[in-house]
Enzyme design. Structure first.
Site, PDB file in Angstrom:
ATOM      1  N   ARG A  67       0.803  -1.228   0.000  1.00 55.63           N
ATOM      2  CA  ARG A  67       0.000   0.000   0.000  1.00 55.63           C
ATOM      3  C   ARG A  67       0.831   1.271   0.000  1.00 55.63           C
ATOM      4  O   ARG A  67       0.564   2.191  -0.768  1.00 55.63           O
ATOM      5  CB  ARG A  67      -0.921   0.053   1.229  1.00 55.63           C
ATOM      6  CG  ARG A  67      -2.217  -0.664   1.052  1.00 55.63           C
ATOM      7  CD  ARG A  67      -2.614  -1.280   2.358  1.00 55.63           C
ATOM      8  NE  ARG A  67      -1.600  -2.247   2.760  1.00 55.63           N
ATOM      9  CZ  ARG A  67      -1.602  -3.509   2.344  1.00 55.63           C
ATOM     10  NH1 ARG A  67      -2.549  -3.970   1.596  1.00 55.63           N
ATOM     11  NH2 ARG A  67      -0.635  -4.344   2.700  1.00 55.63           N
ATOM     12  N   THR A  68       1.830   1.338   0.868  1.00 57.34           N
ATOM     13  CA  THR A  68       2.587   2.583   0.968  1.00 57.34           C
ATOM     14  C   THR A  68       3.306   2.838  -0.349  1.00 57.34           C
ATOM     15  O   THR A  68       3.263   3.945  -0.898  1.00 57.34           O
ATOM     16  CB  THR A  68       3.584   2.515   2.146  1.00 57.34           C
ATOM     17  OG1 THR A  68       2.860   2.123   3.309  1.00 57.34           O
ATOM     18  CG2 THR A  68       4.232   3.852   2.391  1.00 57.34           C
ATOM     19  N   LYS A  97      26.777  -4.734  -3.866  1.00 60.31           N
ATOM     20  CA  LYS A  97      28.239  -4.684  -4.057  1.00 60.31           C
ATOM     21  C   LYS A  97      28.946  -4.031  -2.873  1.00 60.31           C
ATOM     22  O   LYS A  97      30.145  -3.857  -2.891  1.00 60.31           O
ATOM     23  CB  LYS A  97      28.556  -3.887  -5.329  1.00 60.31           C
ATOM     24  CG  LYS A  97      27.867  -4.401  -6.582  1.00 60.31           C
ATOM     25  CD  LYS A  97      28.188  -3.490  -7.763  1.00 60.31           C
ATOM     26  CE  LYS A  97      27.251  -3.754  -8.926  1.00 60.31           C
ATOM     27  NZ  LYS A  97      27.292  -2.667  -9.913  1.00 60.31           N
ATOM     28  N   ARG A 118      11.715   3.808   2.831  1.00 59.17           N
ATOM     29  CA  ARG A 118      11.314   2.812   3.851  1.00 59.17           C
ATOM     30  C   ARG A 118      12.556   2.005   4.193  1.00 59.17           C
ATOM     31  O   ARG A 118      13.269   1.537   3.301  1.00 59.17           O
ATOM     32  CB  ARG A 118      10.212   1.905   3.322  1.00 59.17           C
ATOM     33  CG  ARG A 118       9.974   0.714   4.255  1.00 59.17           C
ATOM     34  CD  ARG A 118       8.710  -0.030   3.970  1.00 59.17           C
ATOM     35  NE  ARG A 118       7.535   0.742   4.361  1.00 59.17           N
ATOM     36  CZ  ARG A 118       6.316   0.216   4.488  1.00 59.17           C
ATOM     37  NH1 ARG A 118       6.126  -1.069   4.268  1.00 59.17           N
ATOM     38  NH2 ARG A 118       5.301   0.963   4.829  1.00 59.17           N
ATOM     39  N   HIS A 147       5.627   5.913  11.154  1.00 58.03           N
ATOM     40  CA  HIS A 147       5.096   5.802   9.791  1.00 58.03           C
ATOM     41  C   HIS A 147       4.174   7.013   9.613  1.00 58.03           C
ATOM     42  O   HIS A 147       2.946   6.880   9.609  1.00 58.03           O
ATOM     43  CB  HIS A 147       4.350   4.483   9.646  1.00 58.03           C
ATOM     44  CG  HIS A 147       4.047   4.073   8.235  1.00 58.03           C
ATOM     45  ND1 HIS A 147       4.117   4.956   7.161  1.00 58.03           N
ATOM     46  CD2 HIS A 147       3.676   2.876   7.720  1.00 58.03           C
ATOM     47  CE1 HIS A 147       3.781   4.301   6.066  1.00 58.03           C
ATOM     48  NE2 HIS A 147       3.514   3.041   6.362  1.00 58.03           N
TER      49      HIS A 147
HETATM   50  C1  NCD Z   1       2.220  -1.028   7.922  1.00 61.04           C
HETATM   51  C2  NCD Z   1       3.707  -0.895   7.969  1.00 61.04           C
HETATM   52  O1  NCD Z   1       4.414  -1.254   7.037  1.00 61.04           O
HETATM   53  O2  NCD Z   1       4.167  -0.414   8.994  1.00 61.04           O
HETATM   54  N1  NCD Z   1       1.697  -1.209   6.657  1.00 61.04           N
HETATM   55  C3  NCD Z   1       1.475  -0.100   5.892  1.00 61.04           C
HETATM   56  O3  NCD Z   1       2.360   0.656   5.608  1.00 61.04           O
HETATM   57  N2  NCD Z   1       0.213   0.120   5.523  1.00 61.04           N
HETATM   58  C4  NCD Z   1       1.665  -1.965   8.892  1.00 61.04           C
HETATM   59  C5  NCD Z   1       2.208  -3.338   8.947  1.00 61.04           C
HETATM   60  O4  NCD Z   1       3.101  -3.732   8.197  1.00 61.04           O
HETATM   61  O5  NCD Z   1       1.711  -4.070   9.796  1.00 61.04           O
END
Ligand code: NCD
Length: 323
Positions: A67-68, A97, A118, A147
Protein backbone atom coordinates in the site's frame (compact mmCIF):
# COMPACT_ATOMS: atom_id res chain seq x y z
CA UNK A 1 17.34 18.11 3.72
CA UNK A 2 17.17 19.80 7.07
CA UNK A 3 19.32 17.93 9.53
CA UNK A 4 17.26 18.17 12.68
CA UNK A 5 14.30 16.20 13.87
CA UNK A 6 12.94 19.36 15.42
CA UNK A 7 12.26 20.48 11.89
CA UNK A 8 8.72 21.65 12.63
CA UNK A 9 6.39 22.27 9.74
CA UNK A 10 5.11 25.47 11.28
CA UNK A 11 2.65 26.22 8.51
CA UNK A 12 5.21 25.78 5.74
CA UNK A 13 5.74 22.35 4.18
CA UNK A 14 7.86 23.51 1.28
CA UNK A 15 11.08 21.48 0.96
CA UNK A 16 10.75 19.97 4.45
CA UNK A 17 11.67 16.42 5.35
CA UNK A 18 8.69 14.50 6.70
CA UNK A 19 10.17 12.21 9.34
CA UNK A 20 7.87 12.22 12.37
CA UNK A 21 4.41 13.24 13.49
CA UNK A 22 6.27 15.33 16.09
CA UNK A 23 6.90 17.91 13.35
CA UNK A 24 3.18 18.61 13.03
CA UNK A 25 0.82 20.94 14.87
CA UNK A 26 -2.97 21.01 14.65
CA UNK A 27 -2.63 23.90 12.23
CA UNK A 28 -0.31 21.95 9.90
CA UNK A 29 -2.71 19.02 9.84
CA UNK A 30 -5.54 21.41 9.02
CA UNK A 31 -3.57 22.85 6.08
CA UNK A 32 -2.89 19.35 4.78
CA UNK A 33 -6.48 18.16 5.20
CA UNK A 34 -7.87 21.23 3.44
CA UNK A 35 -6.18 20.03 0.22
CA UNK A 36 -7.46 16.47 0.36
CA UNK A 37 -10.92 16.99 -1.24
CA UNK A 38 -9.24 18.64 -4.24
CA UNK A 39 -6.82 15.71 -4.50
CA UNK A 40 -9.71 13.27 -4.36
CA UNK A 41 -11.33 15.09 -7.24
CA UNK A 42 -8.12 14.97 -9.29
CA UNK A 43 -7.74 11.24 -8.66
CA UNK A 44 -11.37 10.21 -8.76
CA UNK A 45 -12.49 12.26 -11.74
CA UNK A 46 -9.23 11.64 -13.61
CA UNK A 47 -8.64 15.38 -13.84
CA UNK A 48 -5.29 16.39 -15.31
CA UNK A 49 -2.88 17.94 -12.84
CA UNK A 50 0.54 19.46 -13.29
CA UNK A 51 1.31 20.16 -9.65
CA UNK A 52 4.47 18.02 -9.83
CA UNK A 53 5.21 18.59 -13.54
CA UNK A 54 8.91 18.00 -14.18
CA UNK A 55 9.49 16.50 -10.72
CA UNK A 56 10.95 13.08 -10.08
CA UNK A 57 10.38 11.26 -6.82
CA UNK A 58 12.53 8.26 -5.90
CA UNK A 59 10.76 5.52 -3.97
CA UNK A 60 13.56 3.72 -2.14
CA UNK A 61 12.14 0.76 -0.22
CA UNK A 62 14.46 -1.50 1.77
CA UNK A 63 11.46 -3.33 3.29
CA UNK A 64 8.44 -4.97 1.65
CA UNK A 65 5.40 -2.81 0.98
CA UNK A 66 2.20 -2.92 -1.04
CA UNK A 67 0.00 0.00 0.00
CA UNK A 68 2.59 2.58 0.97
CA UNK A 69 4.64 1.92 -2.14
CA UNK A 70 1.62 1.65 -4.43
CA UNK A 71 -0.11 4.72 -3.09
CA UNK A 72 3.01 6.91 -3.18
CA UNK A 73 3.63 5.79 -6.76
CA UNK A 74 0.03 6.56 -7.67
CA UNK A 75 0.04 9.85 -5.76
CA UNK A 76 3.10 11.21 -7.60
CA UNK A 77 1.62 10.30 -10.99
CA UNK A 78 -1.86 11.61 -10.19
CA UNK A 79 -0.39 15.08 -9.75
CA UNK A 80 1.83 14.99 -12.79
CA UNK A 81 5.18 13.83 -11.43
CA UNK A 82 7.27 10.78 -12.23
CA UNK A 83 8.83 8.10 -10.06
CA UNK A 84 12.03 6.09 -9.98
CA UNK A 85 11.19 2.95 -8.05
CA UNK A 86 13.85 1.00 -6.21
CA UNK A 87 12.42 -1.97 -4.37
CA UNK A 88 14.68 -4.12 -2.29
CA UNK A 89 17.98 -2.31 -2.96
CA UNK A 90 19.75 -4.89 -0.76
CA UNK A 91 19.20 -7.34 -3.61
CA UNK A 92 18.95 -5.32 -6.77
CA UNK A 93 21.17 -2.25 -6.50
CA UNK A 94 24.80 -1.44 -5.82
CA UNK A 95 24.04 -2.07 -2.15
CA UNK A 96 24.72 -5.73 -3.06
CA UNK A 97 28.24 -4.68 -4.06
CA UNK A 98 28.77 -3.07 -0.68
CA UNK A 99 27.67 0.50 -1.36
CA UNK A 100 27.04 2.39 1.88
CA UNK A 101 23.68 3.88 2.83
CA UNK A 102 25.27 7.35 2.65
CA UNK A 103 26.40 6.84 -0.94
CA UNK A 104 23.06 5.37 -1.99
CA UNK A 105 21.21 8.39 -0.61
CA UNK A 106 23.64 10.82 -2.27
CA UNK A 107 23.27 9.09 -5.62
CA UNK A 108 19.47 9.13 -5.60
CA UNK A 109 19.47 12.69 -4.33
CA UNK A 110 21.33 13.63 -7.51
CA UNK A 111 18.61 12.07 -9.67
CA UNK A 112 15.52 13.39 -7.96
CA UNK A 113 13.43 16.09 -6.31
CA UNK A 114 12.51 13.98 -3.26
CA UNK A 115 13.21 10.56 -1.80
CA UNK A 116 10.52 8.46 -0.15
CA UNK A 117 12.36 6.01 2.09
CA UNK A 118 11.31 2.81 3.85
CA UNK A 119 14.02 1.18 5.93
CA UNK A 120 14.26 -1.41 8.74
CA UNK A 121 16.37 0.83 11.00
CA UNK A 122 14.76 3.40 13.30
CA UNK A 123 17.45 6.01 12.69
CA UNK A 124 17.52 5.64 8.89
CA UNK A 125 15.05 8.35 7.88
CA UNK A 126 16.63 11.11 9.96
CA UNK A 127 20.09 9.97 8.88
CA UNK A 128 19.00 10.17 5.23
CA UNK A 129 17.66 13.66 5.93
CA UNK A 130 21.08 14.68 7.23
CA UNK A 131 22.85 13.19 4.22
CA UNK A 132 20.56 14.58 1.53
CA UNK A 133 21.20 18.31 1.46
CA UNK A 134 19.19 19.20 -1.61
CA UNK A 135 16.04 17.14 -1.57
CA UNK A 136 13.47 16.30 1.12
CA UNK A 137 13.18 12.82 2.60
CA UNK A 138 9.74 11.41 3.28
CA UNK A 139 9.72 8.64 5.89
CA UNK A 140 7.63 5.72 4.63
CA UNK A 141 8.37 3.61 7.71
CA UNK A 142 11.60 3.44 9.75
CA UNK A 143 11.75 0.04 11.46
CA UNK A 144 9.66 0.02 14.62
CA UNK A 145 9.88 3.81 14.79
CA UNK A 146 7.24 5.74 12.90
CA UNK A 147 5.10 5.80 9.79
CA UNK A 148 3.97 9.42 9.56
CA UNK A 149 2.11 9.32 6.25
CA UNK A 150 0.08 6.33 7.43
CA UNK A 151 -0.90 8.23 10.58
CA UNK A 152 -1.89 11.27 8.52
CA UNK A 153 -4.20 9.19 6.36
CA UNK A 154 -5.56 7.45 9.46
CA UNK A 155 -6.26 10.79 11.11
CA UNK A 156 -7.91 12.06 7.94
CA UNK A 157 -10.11 8.97 7.81
CA UNK A 158 -11.21 9.52 11.42
CA UNK A 159 -11.74 13.23 10.80
CA UNK A 160 -13.83 12.55 7.69
CA UNK A 161 -16.08 10.27 9.68
CA UNK A 162 -16.49 12.21 12.94
CA UNK A 163 -15.65 15.78 11.86
CA UNK A 164 -13.28 16.12 14.77
CA UNK A 165 -10.03 14.74 16.14
CA UNK A 166 -10.61 15.61 19.79
CA UNK A 167 -12.88 14.11 22.43
CA UNK A 168 -12.57 10.64 20.98
CA UNK A 169 -12.37 7.22 22.58
CA UNK A 170 -10.21 4.89 20.54
CA UNK A 171 -9.17 1.29 20.85
CA UNK A 172 -5.85 0.30 19.29
CA UNK A 173 -5.16 -3.42 19.26
CA UNK A 174 -2.25 -5.68 18.35
CA UNK A 175 1.45 -4.90 18.47
CA UNK A 176 2.02 -1.69 20.42
CA UNK A 177 5.71 -2.41 20.92
CA UNK A 178 6.71 -2.82 17.29
CA UNK A 179 3.88 -1.16 15.38
CA UNK A 180 5.23 2.02 13.82
CA UNK A 181 1.80 3.06 12.56
CA UNK A 182 0.59 3.01 16.17
CA UNK A 183 3.54 5.12 17.34
CA UNK A 184 2.78 7.83 14.78
CA UNK A 185 -0.99 7.66 15.29
CA UNK A 186 -0.73 8.21 19.07
CA UNK A 187 1.59 11.17 18.46
CA UNK A 188 -1.01 12.62 16.12
CA UNK A 189 -3.95 12.02 18.47
CA UNK A 190 -2.06 13.65 21.32
CA UNK A 191 -2.09 16.97 19.44
CA UNK A 192 -5.82 17.21 20.18
CA UNK A 193 -7.49 17.56 23.60
CA UNK A 194 -9.49 14.97 25.49
CA UNK A 195 -8.64 11.85 23.54
CA UNK A 196 -8.57 8.54 25.37
CA UNK A 197 -6.75 5.62 23.81
CA UNK A 198 -7.25 2.07 25.01
CA UNK A 199 -4.36 -0.18 24.02
CA UNK A 200 -5.23 -3.86 23.77
CA UNK A 201 -2.21 -6.11 23.42
CA UNK A 202 -0.55 -9.18 24.88
CA UNK A 203 1.62 -8.20 27.86
CA UNK A 204 4.82 -8.80 25.85
CA UNK A 205 3.73 -6.31 23.19
CA UNK A 206 2.82 -3.31 25.30
CA UNK A 207 4.32 0.04 24.39
CA UNK A 208 7.91 0.44 25.55
CA UNK A 209 7.89 2.20 28.93
CA UNK A 210 9.80 5.06 27.35
CA UNK A 211 7.10 5.62 24.74
CA UNK A 212 4.36 5.12 27.32
CA UNK A 213 5.69 7.94 29.48
CA UNK A 214 6.61 10.13 26.51
CA UNK A 215 3.04 9.86 25.20
CA UNK A 216 1.23 10.27 28.52
CA UNK A 217 3.36 13.33 29.26
CA UNK A 218 1.71 14.94 26.26
CA UNK A 219 -1.61 14.80 28.09
CA UNK A 220 -3.29 12.04 26.11
CA UNK A 221 -5.01 9.45 28.29
CA UNK A 222 -3.66 5.96 27.66
CA UNK A 223 -5.28 2.91 29.22
CA UNK A 224 -3.59 -0.44 28.67
CA UNK A 225 -5.81 -3.53 28.66
CA UNK A 226 -5.13 -7.18 28.01
CA UNK A 227 -8.61 -8.68 27.75
CA UNK A 228 -11.37 -8.04 25.27
CA UNK A 229 -13.83 -7.93 28.19
CA UNK A 230 -12.18 -4.66 29.19
CA UNK A 231 -13.01 -2.90 25.90
CA UNK A 232 -15.33 -0.03 26.74
CA UNK A 233 -18.58 0.23 24.82
CA UNK A 234 -18.22 3.86 23.83
CA UNK A 235 -15.25 3.68 21.44
CA UNK A 236 -15.67 5.59 18.19
CA UNK A 237 -12.63 4.01 16.54
CA UNK A 238 -11.11 0.56 16.52
CA UNK A 239 -7.64 0.42 15.00
CA UNK A 240 -6.48 -3.17 14.63
CA UNK A 241 -2.87 -4.05 13.77
CA UNK A 242 -0.81 -7.05 12.80
CA UNK A 243 1.72 -8.61 15.18
CA UNK A 244 4.99 -7.56 13.50
CA UNK A 245 6.50 -11.00 12.88
CA UNK A 246 9.66 -9.63 11.25
CA UNK A 247 10.66 -7.87 14.49
CA UNK A 248 10.86 -11.12 16.51
CA UNK A 249 14.22 -12.82 16.97
CA UNK A 250 12.59 -16.11 17.89
CA UNK A 251 9.66 -17.40 15.84
CA UNK A 252 8.34 -19.28 18.91
CA UNK A 253 7.82 -15.97 20.70
CA UNK A 254 5.79 -14.79 17.71
CA UNK A 255 3.69 -17.96 17.62
CA UNK A 256 2.83 -17.42 21.30
CA UNK A 257 1.29 -13.99 20.76
CA UNK A 258 -0.06 -14.05 17.21
CA UNK A 259 -3.79 -13.85 16.70
CA UNK A 260 -4.55 -13.35 20.35
CA UNK A 261 -7.25 -10.83 19.47
CA UNK A 262 -9.16 -11.78 16.35
CA UNK A 263 -12.10 -9.70 15.14
CA UNK A 264 -14.87 -12.03 14.04
CA UNK A 265 -18.42 -10.83 13.36
CA UNK A 266 -19.38 -12.07 16.81
CA UNK A 267 -16.46 -10.26 18.43
CA UNK A 268 -17.40 -7.03 16.66
CA UNK A 269 -21.06 -7.35 17.56
CA UNK A 270 -20.21 -8.10 21.20
CA UNK A 271 -17.62 -5.43 21.92
CA UNK A 272 -17.95 -2.61 19.37
CA UNK A 273 -20.58 0.09 19.27
CA UNK A 274 -23.12 0.52 16.51
CA UNK A 275 -21.19 3.43 15.01
CA UNK A 276 -17.65 2.32 15.78
CA UNK A 277 -15.42 2.33 12.71
CA UNK A 278 -12.99 -0.55 12.26
CA UNK A 279 -9.64 0.45 10.76
CA UNK A 280 -6.43 -1.45 9.98
CA UNK A 281 -3.27 -0.19 8.24
CA UNK A 282 -3.01 -3.59 6.51
CA UNK A 283 -1.70 -6.13 5.73
CA UNK A 284 -3.88 -8.26 7.98
CA UNK A 285 -2.72 -11.77 8.68
CA UNK A 286 -5.68 -13.33 10.40
CA UNK A 287 -6.52 -10.70 13.03
CA UNK A 288 -9.66 -9.57 11.20
CA UNK A 289 -11.69 -12.34 9.61
CA UNK A 290 -12.94 -11.77 6.04
CA UNK A 291 -16.50 -12.33 7.28
CA UNK A 292 -16.28 -8.84 8.81
CA UNK A 293 -15.40 -7.11 5.52
CA UNK A 294 -18.96 -6.35 4.51
CA UNK A 295 -19.98 -4.93 7.86
CA UNK A 296 -20.59 -1.19 7.32
CA UNK A 297 -18.28 -0.45 10.25
CA UNK A 298 -15.32 -2.06 8.47
CA UNK A 299 -13.54 0.62 6.44
CA UNK A 300 -9.99 -0.76 6.12
CA UNK A 301 -10.46 -1.91 2.54
CA UNK A 302 -12.63 1.04 1.62
CA UNK A 303 -12.14 4.71 2.55
CA UNK A 304 -9.00 4.14 4.59
CA UNK A 305 -7.14 2.74 1.58
CA UNK A 306 -8.31 5.41 -0.84
CA UNK A 307 -7.50 8.20 1.58
CA UNK A 308 -3.90 6.95 1.55
CA UNK A 309 -3.47 8.15 -2.02
CA UNK A 310 -5.30 11.46 -1.54
CA UNK A 311 -3.42 12.40 1.64
CA UNK A 312 -0.06 11.51 0.07
CA UNK A 313 -0.97 13.58 -3.00
CA UNK A 314 -1.74 16.53 -0.72
CA UNK A 315 1.49 16.09 1.23
CA UNK A 316 3.65 15.86 -1.89
CA UNK A 317 1.90 18.88 -3.38
CA UNK A 318 2.74 20.90 -0.26
CA UNK A 319 6.33 19.69 0.04
CA UNK A 320 7.22 19.78 -3.66
CA UNK A 321 4.57 21.81 -5.46
CA UNK A 322 5.04 25.29 -6.87
CA UNK A 323 2.84 27.31 -4.54
C1 NCD B 1 2.22 -1.03 7.92
C2 NCD B 1 3.71 -0.90 7.97
O1 NCD B 1 4.41 -1.25 7.04
O2 NCD B 1 4.17 -0.41 8.99
N1 NCD B 1 1.70 -1.21 6.66
C3 NCD B 1 1.47 -0.10 5.89
O3 NCD B 1 2.36 0.66 5.61
N2 NCD B 1 0.21 0.12 5.52
C4 NCD B 1 1.66 -1.97 8.89
C5 NCD B 1 2.21 -3.34 8.95
O4 NCD B 1 3.10 -3.73 8.20
O5 NCD B 1 1.71 -4.07 9.80
Amino acid sequence: MDNSLSNKINGNFKGKDIISLDQFSQKDIKILFSLVPKMREIAFKAMPSKILAGKIVVLLFYEPSSRTFGSFSTAVKQIGGQTVEILNPQQFSSVVKGETFEDTIRVFEAYSDAIVLRHPTVGAASKAAEIARLVPIVNAGNGIGEHPTQALLDLYTIYEKFERLDNLNLLIAGDMLNGRTVHSLIRGLSLYPKNTVYLLSPDELRLSRKEYSDFTNRGIKIIEIQNEQDIPKNTEVWYWTRIQKERFENIKDYEKVKNKFVVSQKFLDTYAGKHTILMHPLPRVGEILPEVDNDPRAIYLKTQIRNGTYVRMALLALVLGKS
